[in-house]
Design a protein around this motif. Sequence first.
Motif, PDB file in Angstrom:
ATOM      1  N   SER A   1      88.529  54.994 -20.409  1.00 33.88           N
ATOM      2  CA  SER A   1      88.731  56.429 -20.593  1.00 33.88           C
ATOM      3  C   SER A   1      89.110  56.690 -22.039  1.00 33.88           C
ATOM      4  CB  SER A   1      89.874  56.937 -19.703  1.00 33.88           C
ATOM      5  OG  SER A   1      89.567  56.814 -18.344  1.00 33.88           O
ATOM      6  N   GLY A   2      88.930  57.939 -22.447  1.00 31.68           N
ATOM      7  CA  GLY A   2      89.436  58.379 -23.739  1.00 31.68           C
ATOM      8  C   GLY A   2      90.700  59.184 -23.509  1.00 31.68           C
ATOM      9  N   ASN A   3      91.678  59.042 -24.388  1.00 34.69           N
ATOM     10  CA  ASN A   3      92.931  59.778 -24.168  1.00 34.69           C
ATOM     11  C   ASN A   3      92.794  61.276 -24.444  1.00 34.69           C
ATOM     12  OD1 ASN A   3      92.881  59.498 -27.013  1.00 34.69           O
ATOM     13  ND2 ASN A   3      95.101  59.576 -27.124  1.00 34.69           N
ATOM     14  N   ASN A   4      91.638  61.717 -24.950  1.00 38.06           N
ATOM     15  CA  ASN A   4      91.384  63.146 -25.166  1.00 38.06           C
ATOM     16  C   ASN A   4      90.342  63.697 -24.200  1.00 38.06           C
ATOM     17  OD1 ASN A   4      93.146  63.570 -27.283  1.00 38.06           O
ATOM     18  ND2 ASN A   4      91.643  63.086 -28.847  1.00 38.06           N
ATOM     19  N   ASP A   5      90.034  62.971 -23.136  1.00 40.07           N
ATOM     20  CA  ASP A   5      88.981  63.390 -22.207  1.00 40.07           C
ATOM     21  C   ASP A   5      89.478  64.524 -21.326  1.00 40.07           C
ATOM     22  OD1 ASP A   5      86.964  63.664 -20.327  1.00 40.07           O
ATOM     23  OD2 ASP A   5      86.642  61.504 -20.123  1.00 40.07           O
TER      24      ASP A   5
ATOM     25  N   HIS B   1      92.371  60.313 -18.140  1.00 41.56           N
ATOM     26  CA  HIS B   1      92.680  58.894 -17.956  1.00 41.56           C
ATOM     27  C   HIS B   1      93.741  58.669 -16.894  1.00 41.56           C
ATOM     28  CE1 HIS B   1      96.507  58.798 -20.288  1.00 41.56           C
ATOM     29  NE2 HIS B   1      95.943  59.758 -21.000  1.00 41.56           N
ATOM     30  N   ARG B   2      94.580  59.638 -16.638  1.00 41.24           N
ATOM     31  CA  ARG B   2      95.601  59.486 -15.582  1.00 41.24           C
ATOM     32  C   ARG B   2      94.935  59.211 -14.232  1.00 41.24           C
ATOM     33  NH1 ARG B   2      99.286  58.802 -18.926  1.00 41.24           N
ATOM     34  NH2 ARG B   2     100.256  60.559 -19.943  1.00 41.24           N
ATOM     35  N   GLY B   3      93.839  59.887 -13.961  1.00 38.61           N
ATOM     36  CA  GLY B   3      93.125  59.666 -12.703  1.00 38.61           C
ATOM     37  C   GLY B   3      92.585  58.259 -12.601  1.00 38.61           C
ATOM     38  N   THR B   4      92.046  57.741 -13.690  1.00 46.98           N
ATOM     39  CA  THR B   4      91.544  56.362 -13.702  1.00 46.98           C
ATOM     40  C   THR B   4      92.690  55.395 -13.454  1.00 46.98           C
ATOM     41  OG1 THR B   4      89.847  57.017 -15.296  1.00 46.98           O
ATOM     42  CG2 THR B   4      90.268  54.656 -15.066  1.00 46.98           C
TER      43      THR B   4
ATOM     44  N   TRP C   1      89.438  42.445 -13.661  1.00 44.11           N
ATOM     45  CA  TRP C   1      89.303  43.879 -13.945  1.00 44.11           C
ATOM     46  C   TRP C   1      89.738  44.124 -15.379  1.00 44.11           C
ATOM     47  CZ3 TRP C   1      89.651  48.535 -10.469  1.00 44.11           C
ATOM     48  CH2 TRP C   1      88.965  48.318  -9.276  1.00 44.11           C
ATOM     49  N   THR C   2      89.032  45.015 -16.048  1.00 48.47           N
ATOM     50  CA  THR C   2      89.372  45.406 -17.413  1.00 48.47           C
ATOM     51  C   THR C   2      89.503  46.926 -17.458  1.00 48.47           C
ATOM     52  OG1 THR C   2      88.153  43.535 -18.340  1.00 48.47           O
ATOM     53  CG2 THR C   2      88.604  45.380 -19.825  1.00 48.47           C
ATOM     54  N   TYR C   3      90.583  47.388 -18.071  1.00 47.30           N
ATOM     55  CA  TYR C   3      90.778  48.824 -18.292  1.00 47.30           C
ATOM     56  C   TYR C   3      91.099  49.046 -19.752  1.00 47.30           C
ATOM     57  CZ  TYR C   3      92.970  53.389 -18.562  1.00 47.30           C
ATOM     58  OH  TYR C   3      93.295  54.666 -18.946  1.00 47.30           O
ATOM     59  N   VAL C   4      90.408  50.013 -20.356  1.00 45.03           N
ATOM     60  CA  VAL C   4      90.654  50.365 -21.752  1.00 45.03           C
ATOM     61  C   VAL C   4      90.886  51.867 -21.853  1.00 45.03           C
ATOM     62  CG1 VAL C   4      89.628  50.539 -24.051  1.00 45.03           C
ATOM     63  CG2 VAL C   4      89.364  48.460 -22.739  1.00 45.03           C
ATOM     64  N   LEU C   5      91.929  52.221 -22.574  1.00 45.95           N
ATOM     65  CA  LEU C   5      92.174  53.611 -22.937  1.00 45.95           C
ATOM     66  C   LEU C   5      91.901  53.714 -24.429  1.00 45.95           C
ATOM     67  CD1 LEU C   5      93.092  56.470 -22.292  1.00 45.95           C
ATOM     68  CD2 LEU C   5      95.454  55.711 -22.679  1.00 45.95           C
ATOM     69  N   PHE C   6      90.840  54.435 -24.789  1.00 37.88           N
ATOM     70  CA  PHE C   6      90.457  54.597 -26.186  1.00 37.88           C
ATOM     71  C   PHE C   6      91.307  55.669 -26.839  1.00 37.88           C
ATOM     72  CE2 PHE C   6      86.680  52.535 -24.622  1.00 37.88           C
ATOM     73  CZ  PHE C   6      86.174  51.843 -25.708  1.00 37.88           C
ATOM     74  N   ASP C   7      91.833  55.365 -28.003  1.00 42.71           N
ATOM     75  CA  ASP C   7      92.615  56.326 -28.769  1.00 42.71           C
ATOM     76  C   ASP C   7      91.678  57.302 -29.474  1.00 42.71           C
ATOM     77  OD1 ASP C   7      94.956  57.432 -29.987  1.00 42.71           O
ATOM     78  OD2 ASP C   7      94.455  56.352 -31.824  1.00 42.71           O
ATOM     79  N   GLY C   8      91.948  58.597 -29.327  1.00 42.19           N
ATOM     80  CA  GLY C   8      91.212  59.616 -30.050  1.00 42.19           C
ATOM     81  C   GLY C   8      89.812  59.896 -29.530  1.00 42.19           C
TER      82      GLY C   8
END
Length: 184
Positions: free
Chosen positions: A28-32, A37-40, A80-87
């Motif tokens: 997810s992106g933190n600006n989506d 991203h909270r839902g993910t 499992w891999t989870y990434v939160l992209f900044d910006g």
Amino acid sequence: MEGTEPMNWFSEFATNASARGVGVVLYSGNNDGLIAHRGTEIAIQNTTFGGIQGFTVKPSTPWYNDARKFAGIIRQERNWTYVLFDGAGHLVPGDRPESAFTFLREFVLGNNQTGLVTRDKKGKVVVIGGTNETLAQDILPGSDEIYYGPGAKISTYVFPAATRAAWKSFIRTETAVPSPNVRP
């Protein structure tokens, strides 16, 4: 699977993927503004994979793109891999192309183990790349700007400073009950 609740279906999928050694990658992106991203993160914590519900260690490992710039937070656990992209917003590769390329090459197609949760010889939990206490406190805020309009970012709106301050104060005082498996 007709009549199956969505989370039950997702847990079935996760269980089958884990049993067959199939990796799952969520990002997810933190600006989506479309798929927050909270839902993910909630979906991950409510899903059983590898025989355990959710991640056992909160995502808080920073990772960096090829330019050595902070790209976001990563967690890898039980295939499992989870990434939160900044910006990044909904279209991560368009918003952060260099970070998206690094992520694809290193974590999806490659074998970068940054953020991987393992155990040492004594059974102690170890996170490759470590954890960051600030990021563990759920600190990777999105931007204050809201973009809207048809197609490209045509207009921008920013809520008044007092409204943003009140929201930040509220968020600091409200915390979700974490999964019993999650350690800060």
